[in-house]
Design an enzyme around this catalytic site. Structure first.
Site, PDB file in Angstrom:
ATOM      1  CB  THR A   6      -3.772  -5.145  16.740  1.00 48.86           C
ATOM      2  OG1 THR A   6      -3.200  -6.417  16.532  1.00 48.86           O
ATOM      3  CG2 THR A   6      -5.163  -5.311  17.276  1.00 48.86           C
ATOM      4  CB  ALA A 164      -0.409  -4.526   6.317  1.00 53.38           C
ATOM      5  CB  CYS A 167      -5.582  -0.742   8.416  1.00 52.72           C
ATOM      6  SG  CYS A 167      -5.783  -0.292  10.152  1.00 52.72           S
ATOM      7  CB  THR A 170      -2.890  -3.224  10.155  1.00 52.42           C
ATOM      8  OG1 THR A 170      -4.099  -3.117  10.907  1.00 52.42           O
ATOM      9  CG2 THR A 170      -2.563  -4.686   9.937  1.00 52.42           C
TER      10      THR A 170
END
Length: 182
Positions: A6, A164, A167, A170
């Protein structure tokens, strides 16, 4: 604490406060859900909160945080006081101490990070981010904050999209909540 799966960011800019998060939920190395909602509006939308970590632990912490605000009983909302009280309980309570999550909370005046180690951090800049992609989102947001034309909403969205991209924990299914600053 290194939570995988997250990224949550909170931003205050141009009279608005935004908390945003991606939607990915992992179980081990498997993506179980890509559109989870990791942010909540508390106290009829006056406070925004986001979490990184265990969902059930985060819900417990949201409830405890809301209790701390309501416990004052005078109708005034003081998220700093509530955050410190929650952090104290979180650190010292035998059951709460085992909870694995981090929280960002924000109202029209403040952005705070609350951790289970007893930390309550008010960022120097009007940006803070947590989770596995937190450093990427934070760095991107600091750069985007310099652009006067971008709103808090746009800064949060663009920053999470950057996170995003770099990572693996994510994703780009982003949920944003916004409140007007007083």
């Amino acid at each position: 604490m290194g939570f995988k799966g997250t990224t949550v960011i909170a931003i205050k800019k141009n009279g608005k406060t935004v908390v945003a998060a991606d939607g990915q939920v992992l179980f081990g190395h498997t993506v179980l859900k890509s559109n989870a909602i990791k942010i909540r509006k508390l106290l009829n939308g006056k406070i925004l909160a986001g979490f990184a970590g265990s969902t059930s632990d985060a819900i417990t912490l949201f409830e405890k945080f809301e209790e701390k605000i309501k416990a004052k009983g005078d109708g005034l909302i003081d998220i700093k006081r509530a955050a410190v009280d929650l952090a104290k309980d979180w650190r010292s309570d035998k059951i709460l101490h085992k909870l694995e999550a981090m929280m960002l909370v924000a109202d029209s005046k403040n952005i705070l990070l609350i951790s289970g180690t007893g930390d309550v951090v008010e960022p120097e800049e009007d940006v803070i981010s947590i989770g596995s992609g937190g450093n990427y989102a934070y760095s991107a947001a600091l750069a985007y904050m310099e652009n006067k034309k971008l709103s808090a909403f746009e800064v949060a969205l663009r920053s999470l999209k950057i996170a995003a991209r770099v990572c693996i924990y994510t994703n780009s299914n982003i949920v944003l909540e916004e409140i007007e600053n007083e």
